[in-house]
Design a protein around this motif. Structure first.
Motif, PDB file in Angstrom:
ATOM      1  N   PHE A   3       0.829  -1.194   0.000  1.00 29.22           N
ATOM      2  CA  PHE A   3       0.000   0.000   0.000  1.00 29.22           C
ATOM      3  C   PHE A   3       0.868   1.251   0.000  1.00 29.22           C
ATOM      4  O   PHE A   3       0.446   2.309  -0.474  1.00 29.22           O
ATOM      5  N   SER A   4       2.097   1.145   0.533  1.00 30.07           N
ATOM      6  CA  SER A   4       3.012   2.280   0.493  1.00 30.07           C
ATOM      7  C   SER A   4       3.325   2.669  -0.945  1.00 30.07           C
ATOM      8  O   SER A   4       3.395   3.851  -1.286  1.00 30.07           O
ATOM      9  N   HIS A   5       3.510   1.661  -1.810  1.00 32.75           N
ATOM     10  CA  HIS A   5       3.758   1.946  -3.219  1.00 32.75           C
ATOM     11  C   HIS A   5       2.496   2.492  -3.898  1.00 32.75           C
ATOM     12  O   HIS A   5       2.585   3.342  -4.792  1.00 32.75           O
ATOM     13  N   ALA A   6       1.333   2.010  -3.473  1.00 29.09           N
ATOM     14  CA  ALA A   6       0.083   2.556  -4.006  1.00 29.09           C
ATOM     15  C   ALA A   6      -0.052   4.028  -3.616  1.00 29.09           C
ATOM     16  O   ALA A   6      -0.479   4.864  -4.424  1.00 29.09           O
ATOM     17  N   LEU A 167       9.511  11.608   6.764  1.00 24.31           N
ATOM     18  CA  LEU A 167       9.731  12.289   5.488  1.00 24.31           C
ATOM     19  C   LEU A 167      10.961  13.184   5.613  1.00 24.31           C
ATOM     20  O   LEU A 167      11.288  13.641   6.710  1.00 24.31           O
ATOM     21  N   PRO A 168      11.648  13.450   4.500  1.00 20.72           N
ATOM     22  CA  PRO A 168      12.804  14.353   4.544  1.00 20.72           C
ATOM     23  C   PRO A 168      12.421  15.730   5.069  1.00 20.72           C
ATOM     24  O   PRO A 168      11.287  16.197   4.888  1.00 20.72           O
ATOM     25  N   GLY A 208       7.381  15.232  -4.505  1.00 20.51           N
ATOM     26  CA  GLY A 208       8.436  14.816  -3.592  1.00 20.51           C
ATOM     27  C   GLY A 208       8.024  13.649  -2.723  1.00 20.51           C
ATOM     28  O   GLY A 208       8.809  12.712  -2.505  1.00 20.51           O
ATOM     29  N   VAL A 209       6.793  13.673  -2.224  1.00 16.72           N
ATOM     30  CA  VAL A 209       6.303  12.563  -1.399  1.00 16.72           C
ATOM     31  C   VAL A 209       6.215  11.284  -2.223  1.00 16.72           C
ATOM     32  O   VAL A 209       6.598  10.197  -1.755  1.00 16.72           O
ATOM     33  N   LEU A 214       8.368   5.900  -3.095  1.00 22.58           N
ATOM     34  CA  LEU A 214       8.835   4.867  -4.025  1.00 22.58           C
ATOM     35  C   LEU A 214      10.192   4.334  -3.622  1.00 22.58           C
ATOM     36  O   LEU A 214      10.481   3.138  -3.777  1.00 22.58           O
ATOM     37  N   ARG A 215      11.047   5.205  -3.102  1.00 22.84           N
ATOM     38  CA  ARG A 215      12.397   4.788  -2.717  1.00 22.84           C
ATOM     39  C   ARG A 215      12.427   4.099  -1.357  1.00 22.84           C
ATOM     40  O   ARG A 215      13.339   3.332  -1.067  1.00 22.84           O
ATOM     41  N   ALA A 216      11.444   4.409  -0.528  1.00 31.88           N
ATOM     42  CA  ALA A 216      11.456   3.893   0.850  1.00 31.88           C
ATOM     43  C   ALA A 216      11.138   2.401   0.866  1.00 31.88           C
ATOM     44  O   ALA A 216      10.449   1.871   0.007  1.00 31.88           O
TER      45      ALA A 216
END
Length: 222
Positions: A3-6, A167-168, A208-209, A214-216
Motif C-alpha cells: 500500500f506504500s507503493h500505491a 519524510l525528509p 516529492g512525497v 517509491l524509494r522507501a
C-alpha cells in the motif's frame, strides 16, 4: 504491490493532475479571466457550451481523479504513521479525508454546471450565464477558490511527519509553507497570490512525497 507503493503512485497522480490543470488554465482558460477576479462569465459560458466534453474531462481530472488519488495517499501516509500514533496523526487523517470529500464535491458541481450550460445556452443564454455563475460560486466554495481544508491538512500532516521523522526535512518545510499559504487564501487581499503559492507548493510536495515513498522500504504489514 504494498500500500506504500500505491500511496506513492497516488501522490504522483495528484502531482500530475496539478500539472495538467495549471497547463490548461494558463494556456486555454486564462484569456477568459478564468481563475481570476476579472473572470468573464459570458465568455466562459460560451466556451463551456462550445467545448463541454473538454471541460468535463478537465473537471474530472483536476477534481475527481485528484480526490480519489488523495484518499489513497491520505490512508497510505496514515498507515506509515501508525507506529507513531498521536492526536496529530489522527487529526491529519481526518482533515485529509475531509479535503478529499470537498474536492470530489467541487468536481461534481463543476460537471453539473457544464451540463446546465449545455441544456440552457441555445435558448436562454442569459439564464445559462446566471446558472453557471451560481454553480461556479458553489464550486469555488467547496474547494476551487479557497484552500483552507487542503492547507490545514498539509500543515497537520507535515507536523506529524516531522515528529515521526518519516519524510525528509525539506518536504516537511515545503508542506508547512504550502499549508500556511492555503490557510491565507481566506484573506481577500491575499487570496489569489496565496492560492498560487499553495498550488505550486502542493504540486512539488506531492511529487516529492511520491518519489520518497517509491524509494522507501515499506513496513512488512503496509
Amino acid at each position: 504491490m504494498s500500500f506504500s507503493h500505491a500511496a506513492a503512485g497516488a501522490a504522483l497522480i495528484c502531482a500530475a493532475t496539478y500539472v495538467i490543470g495549471f497547463a490548461v488554465l494558463l494556456t486555454v482558460l486564462a484569456p477568459l479571466g478564468f481563475g481570476s477576479e476579472q473572470i468573464d462569465a459570458q465568455a466562459v459560458t460560451a466556451f463551456v457550451h462550445a467545448h463541454p466534453l473538454e471541460m468535463i474531462a478537465w473537471n474530472t481530472l483536476i477534481y475527481i481523479v485528484n480526490a480519489l488519488a488523495l484518499v489513497v495517499l491520505v490512508v497510505g501516509l496514515s498507515l506509515r504513521l501508525r507506529g507513531h500514533q498521536s492526536g496529530l496523526a489522527a487529526m491529519a487523517q481526518a482533515l485529509g479525508l475531509i479535503w478529499a470529500g470537498l474536492v470530489l464535491g467541487a468536481g461534481m458541481v463543476a460537471n453539473v454546471a457544464v451540463e446546465r450550460v449545455v441544456s440552457l445556452f441555445a435558448e436562454t443564454p442569459e439564464l445559462a450565464v446566471q446558472m453557471w455563475s451560481i454553480l461556479h460560486a458553489v464550486e469555488l466554495g467547496l474547494g476551487g477558490g479557497n484552500e483552507i481544508a487542503g492547507g490545514a491538512w498539509l500543515l497537520t500532516i507535515s507536523l506529524a511527519e516531522r515528529r515521526a521523522a518519516t519524510l525528509p526535512g525539506w518536504l516537511v518545510v515545503l508542506g508547512v509553507l504550502a499549508g500556511g499559504a492555503g490557510m491565507v487564501t481566506v484573506v481577500p487581499p491575499l487570496g489569489q497570490s496565496a492560492g498560487v503559492v499553495f498550488g505550486l507548493g502542493t504540486l512539488l510536495w506531492f511529487g516529492g512525497v511520491g518519489l520518497t515513498l517509491l524509494r522507501a522500504t515499506p513496513p512488512a504489514q503496509v
